[in-house]
Write an enzyme that holds these catalytic residues in place. Structure first.
Site, PDB file in Angstrom:
ATOM      1  CG  PHE A   1     -12.207 -42.799 -83.680  1.00 41.29           C
ATOM      2  CD1 PHE A   1     -12.786 -44.036 -83.465  1.00 41.29           C
ATOM      3  CD2 PHE A   1     -11.903 -42.424 -84.994  1.00 41.29           C
ATOM      4  CE1 PHE A   1     -13.047 -44.895 -84.526  1.00 41.29           C
ATOM      5  CE2 PHE A   1     -12.169 -43.263 -86.061  1.00 41.29           C
ATOM      6  CZ  PHE A   1     -12.726 -44.507 -85.827  1.00 41.29           C
TER       7      PHE A   1
ATOM      8  N   GLY B   1      11.863 -35.264 -79.054  1.00 38.37           N
ATOM      9  CA  GLY B   1      12.899 -35.121 -78.026  1.00 38.37           C
ATOM     10  C   GLY B   1      12.765 -36.193 -76.952  1.00 38.37           C
TER      11      GLY B   1
ATOM     12  CE1 TYR C   1      -5.322 -32.975 -88.014  1.00 37.76           C
ATOM     13  CE2 TYR C   1      -6.045 -33.308 -90.272  1.00 37.76           C
ATOM     14  CZ  TYR C   1      -5.706 -33.822 -89.035  1.00 37.76           C
ATOM     15  OH  TYR C   1      -5.738 -35.179 -88.825  1.00 37.76           O
TER      16      TYR C   1
ATOM     17  CE  LYS D   1      -2.080 -34.473 -87.584  1.00 39.67           C
ATOM     18  NZ  LYS D   1      -1.592 -35.377 -86.534  1.00 39.67           N
TER      19      LYS D   1
END
Ligand code: UDP
Length: 324
Positions: free
Chosen positions: A14, A105, A148, A152
Site C-alpha cells: 500500500f 549495512g 510487530y 519496530k
C-alpha cells in the site's frame, strides 16, 4: 548527471507503491523490492513498463544486493496489520530486525541515506494521550502484537546505533493509522473491513464496545510527510499522522453514511492488547518539517470508497486471508 536512485522495500504494498509513484514523479529512478508475501504486483503494474522503475522479488531479511549507485533507501517492507502478525509472526519479526540490519549495512556500502518505517505501535497501548515522540510506550512483548511492536522498537534502536556509531544518515518515521486506495481489502484492518462488508452486504463488525479511538491519515498526506522527513537533516523519530481522532463506533457510522448500506453493526470480542486510544501529537512534524495533514476524512474516505467500489466481484469476495 544520472538520475538520483532510490531503493524502496515493500514497493508492491500500500504505502510502498504510493512512495514509488511519488519518487518517479520527482524524477528519480526507483528500485522496488518486495517478496509479495503481503504486497501485490497489481499495485505497481503501471510502473513496470517505465524504464525508470525496476523490480526485484526479494525477501530483505536475506542479504540485499543491488548493483550501481543508490542515493536513498526507504525501508517499508513489513506485514502491517494485526491479522498479518498473527498469521506470519516470524516473518514480521525478521523483516523488522534482520531486514533492517541488512538494509543498514547496504546503506553503509552505498553511502546512502536511509529512512525506516516505524509505527505508532511502538507506543503500545499508550498511557499518555496524545502520543508525542518522547513517550517510551507501553508494549506487551509476548502478546500477539509484540512481534510487530518489538521488531519496530528494535528497528529504531539499531537504526539509531548505525547513526551514532557509524555516522550513517538515518531517518525514522512513526506512522499512525493511514488509509487510501491500494489497501488490501482482506488485511483485517478496520477501514477495508467495514467498506468490504458494506459492499458485500454484510453486517459491520465492531470489536469490543467500539469506544476505542483511532486517528486516520490519508495516504497522500503521509507520503508528503515522509518525503519531507527524508529530505530533512533530522535523525530522531517523527510522528506522521492525522490528529483528527474518532471512536470506532463513530467511524462505523461514517462508513454507513458514505456507503448507504442498511446493514447492522454487530459486536465481536476485542482483540488482545488492542490500544484503547491513539492520536498523534504532530508538534515536531509541524516545527521541523513544516508539515501537517491537508485531506480531511470525508474527502479521503470518498476517494478510498470509490477505489474499493471499482474492484472486481472476485476481488471483493476474496474475504479469506491469503495465509489461510
Ligand atoms: N476493528 C473493528 N472491526 C474490524 C476491524 C478492526 O472494530 O472489523 C477495530 C480494532 O479492534 C481496533 C481498530 O478497529 O480497535 C483499528 O484496527 P486496525 O486493525 O485497523 O488497526 P490498529 O490501529 O489496531 O493497528
Amino acid at each position: 548527471m544520472p538520475n538520483k536512485r532510490i531503493l524502496i522495500t515493500g514497493a508492491a504494498g500500500f504505502l510502498g507503491s504510493h512512495l514509488s509513484d511519488r519518487f518517479i514523479n520527482e524524477g528519480y529512478d526507483v528500485v522496488g523490492m518486495d517478496n509479495l508475501i503481503t504486497g501485490d504486483m497489481k499495485n505497481i503494474e503501471h510502473l513496470m513498463k517505465l524504464k525508470e522503475f525496476e523490480f526485484y522479488n526479494h525477501d530483505v531479511s536475506k542479504y540485499v544486493h543491488v548493483s550501481g549507485h543508490i542515493d536513498y533507501i526507504l525501508h517499508f517492507a513489513s506485514p502491517a496489520s494485526p491479522i498479518d502478525y498473527l498469521k506470519i509472526p516470524i516473518q514480521t519479526l525478521k523483516v523488522g530486525s534482520l531486514g533492517t540490519h541488512n538494509l543498514l549495512g547496504f546503506a553503509m556500502e552505498k553511502k546512502a541515506r536511509i529512512l525506516v518505517a516505524s509505527t505508532s505501535e511502538v507506543y503500545g497501548d499508550p498511557a499518555i494521550h496524545p502520543q508525542n515522540e518522547d513517550y517510551w510506550g507501553n508494549v506487551n512483548p509476548v502478546g500477539p502484537r509484540g512481534v510487530y511492536d518489538e521488531a519496530k522498537r528494535f528497528q529504531e534502536a539499531i537504526t539509531m546505533a548505525y547513526h551514532t556509531y557509524h555516522g550513517l544518515e538515518t531517518r525514522i518515521v512513526r506512522i499512525f493509522n493511514t488509509y487510501g486506495p491500494r489497501m488490501r481489502l482482506n488485511d483485517g484492518r478496520v477501514l477495508p473491513a467495514f467498506i468490504g462488508q458494506a459492499l458485500r452486504g454484510e453486517d459491520l463488525t465492531i470489536f469490543g464496545d467500539g469506544s476505542q479511538t483511532r486517528s486516520f491519515c490519508f495516504q497522500s498526506d503521509l507520503i508528503e510527510g515522509i518525503y519531507r522527513l527524508l529530505m530533512s537533516d533530522y535523525p530522531y523519530p517523527v510522528n506522521i499522522g492525522n490528529p483528527s481522532e474518532i471512536t470506532i463506533n463513530q467511524f462505523a457510522e461514517e462508513i454507513i453514511k458514505l456507503t448507504g448500506t442498511s446493514q447492522k453493526l454487530i459486536h465481536k470480542p476485542l482483540p488482545q492488547d488492542d490500544p484503547k486510544q491513539r492520536k498523534p501529537d504532530i508538534t515536531r512534524a509541524k516545527e521541523i518539517l513544516g508539515w501537517e495533514p491537508k485531506v480531511d476524512r470525508a474527502e479521503g474516505l470518498k476517494i478510498t470508497y470509490d477505489y474499493f467500489k471499482g474492484l472486481s466481484p472476485e476481488e471483493l469476495n476474496k474475504t479469506a486471508h491469503r495465509f489461510d
